[in-house]
Design a protein around this motif. Structure first.
Motif, short mmCIF file in Angstrom:
data_model
loop_
_atom_site.label_atom_id
_atom_site.label_comp_id
_atom_site.label_asym_id
_atom_site.label_seq_id
_atom_site.Cartn_x
_atom_site.Cartn_y
_atom_site.Cartn_z
N ILE A 265 -77.93 -19.20 6.46
CA ILE A 265 -79.10 -18.81 5.67
C ILE A 265 -80.05 -20.00 5.57
CG2 ILE A 265 -79.90 -18.10 3.39
CD1 ILE A 265 -77.30 -16.61 3.02
N LEU A 266 -81.33 -19.76 5.87
CA LEU A 266 -82.33 -20.82 5.78
C LEU A 266 -83.07 -20.75 4.46
CD1 LEU A 266 -84.34 -21.06 9.12
CD2 LEU A 266 -82.71 -22.67 8.18
N ASN A 267 -83.43 -21.92 3.94
CA ASN A 267 -84.25 -21.97 2.73
C ASN A 267 -85.71 -22.04 3.15
OD1 ASN A 267 -85.07 -22.17 0.10
ND2 ASN A 267 -84.75 -24.38 0.00
N VAL A 268 -86.40 -20.91 3.07
CA VAL A 268 -87.81 -20.82 3.47
C VAL A 268 -88.64 -20.69 2.20
CG1 VAL A 268 -89.51 -19.53 4.80
CG2 VAL A 268 -87.13 -19.66 5.60
N GLU A 269 -89.58 -21.59 2.03
CA GLU A 269 -90.40 -21.55 0.84
C GLU A 269 -91.86 -21.30 1.21
OE1 GLU A 269 -87.70 -24.65 -1.83
OE2 GLU A 269 -89.84 -25.01 -1.54
N GLN A 270 -92.47 -20.38 0.52
CA GLN A 270 -93.89 -20.12 0.71
C GLN A 270 -94.63 -20.38 -0.60
OE1 GLN A 270 -93.30 -16.15 3.30
NE2 GLN A 270 -95.40 -16.95 3.30
N SER A 271 -95.77 -21.01 -0.47
CA SER A 271 -96.57 -21.26 -1.66
C SER A 271 -98.05 -21.11 -1.33
CB SER A 271 -96.28 -22.67 -2.20
OG SER A 271 -96.65 -23.64 -1.24
N PRO A 272 -98.85 -20.68 -2.32
CA PRO A 272 -98.39 -20.22 -3.62
C PRO A 272 -97.73 -18.85 -3.51
CG PRO A 272 -100.71 -19.81 -3.41
CD PRO A 272 -100.30 -20.54 -2.16
N GLN A 273 -97.13 -18.40 -4.59
CA GLN A 273 -96.50 -17.08 -4.60
C GLN A 273 -97.57 -15.99 -4.56
OE1 GLN A 273 -94.00 -16.44 -8.06
NE2 GLN A 273 -92.41 -15.61 -6.74
N SER A 274 -98.66 -16.23 -5.29
CA SER A 274 -99.78 -15.31 -5.26
C SER A 274 -101.06 -16.06 -5.57
CB SER A 274 -99.58 -14.17 -6.28
OG SER A 274 -99.64 -14.67 -7.59
N LEU A 275 -102.17 -15.53 -5.14
CA LEU A 275 -103.46 -16.11 -5.49
C LEU A 275 -104.55 -15.06 -5.38
CD1 LEU A 275 -104.91 -18.49 -2.75
CD2 LEU A 275 -103.10 -16.85 -2.29
N HIS A 276 -105.58 -15.29 -6.18
CA HIS A 276 -106.77 -14.46 -6.18
C HIS A 276 -107.94 -15.34 -5.75
CE1 HIS A 276 -104.07 -12.20 -8.74
NE2 HIS A 276 -104.85 -11.15 -8.66
N VAL A 277 -108.71 -14.85 -4.80
CA VAL A 277 -109.90 -15.59 -4.36
C VAL A 277 -111.09 -14.65 -4.37
CG1 VAL A 277 -108.54 -17.17 -2.95
CG2 VAL A 277 -109.56 -15.15 -1.89
N GLN A 278 -112.27 -15.23 -4.44
CA GLN A 278 -113.49 -14.45 -4.37
C GLN A 278 -113.84 -14.17 -2.91
OE1 GLN A 278 -115.39 -13.15 -6.82
NE2 GLN A 278 -114.06 -13.93 -8.43
N GLU A 279 -114.44 -13.04 -2.68
CA GLU A 279 -114.91 -12.71 -1.32
C GLU A 279 -115.80 -13.84 -0.81
OE1 GLU A 279 -116.86 -8.95 -1.16
OE2 GLU A 279 -117.46 -9.16 0.94
N GLY A 280 -115.54 -14.26 0.43
CA GLY A 280 -116.30 -15.33 1.04
C GLY A 280 -115.63 -16.69 0.95
N ASP A 281 -114.67 -16.84 0.01
CA ASP A 281 -113.96 -18.11 -0.10
C ASP A 281 -112.98 -18.26 1.07
OD1 ASP A 281 -113.51 -18.29 -3.73
OD2 ASP A 281 -115.25 -18.64 -2.42
#
Lengths: 112, 111
Positions: free
Chosen positions: B1-17
């Motif tokens: 089993i591999l320890n795979v980390e993704q960040s951030p868990q969630s994010l909100h951005v404005q259109e165009g960013d």
């Protein structure tokens, strides 16, 4: 949408029962992998079939078994269902090892 | 089993960013790195398969880089659009058959 189809889309089973999930791979793909996605987690590898032979297995007990047919479609069988088996089951087909895998939409299994 | 980390868990951005996410994984036994985009009620869709250290791939406004020696990959989205809203999953591959998925980064683009 990909050419990978899974059936059924949803089903509900009782603890202790057995279930069979089906997957039709994309045309020409000889490799099918199955994944389990529990709530809040990424998909976890169950096993892979290549030309009708199991070609690798993840950390799942023997009551998870599979088959691949000459047309490369596949089945996932789970015996003695447990509540924790409730999850989305995904299958993915591919042409070769490090090429992209094409996923079906999954089967949502609920064990009560 | 591999320890795979993704960040951030969630994010909100404005259109165009523009935005970027990180995928970290053990650098040993590396075979390939896959990125997938998963919209609600649809199938995961392959974005990139990367195998070489220093590799950079691009598809429209989305690009990815890979560092196999230090075990990370970045996914970039330039000029985010509402249709980019999805969960982005990375999956290192350690052998011929096994993808280890992270839990994903859930992106919401606000119009």
């Amino acid at each position: 949408e990909t050419g990978v189809t899974q059936s059924p889309t949803h089903l509900i089973k009782t603890r202790g029962q057995q279930v069979t999930l089906r997957c039709s791979s994309q045309s020409g793909h000889n490799t099918v992998s199955w994944y389990q996605q529990a709530l809040g987690q990424g998909p976890q590898f169950i096993f892979q079939y290549y030309r009708e032979e199991e070609n690798g297995r993840g950390n799942f007990p023997p009551r998870f078994s599979g088959l691949q047919f000459p047309n490369y479609s596949s089945e996932l069988n789970v015996n003695a269902l447990e509540l924790d088996d409730s999850a989305l089951y995904l299958c993915a087909s591919s042409l070769a090892a490090n090429t992209e895998a094409f996923f079906g939409q999954g089967t949502r299994l609920t064990v009560v | 089993i591999l320890n795979v980390e993704q960040s951030p868990q969630s994010l909100h951005v404005q259109e165009g960013d523009s935005t970027n996410f990180t995928c970290s994984f053990p650098s040993s036994n590396f075979y390939a790195l896959h990125w997938y985009r998963w919209e609600t009620a649809k199938s995961p869709e392959a974005l990139f398969v990367m195998t070489l250290n220093g590799d950079e791939k691009k598809k429209g406004r989305i690009s990815a880089t890979l560092n196999t020696k230090e075990g990370y990959s970045y996914l970039y989205i330039k000029g985010s659009q509402p249709e980019d809203s999805a969960t982005y999953l990375c999956a290192p591959q350690t052998g011929a058959n096994n993808l280890f998925f992270g839990t994903g980064t859930r992106l919401t683009v606000i119009p």
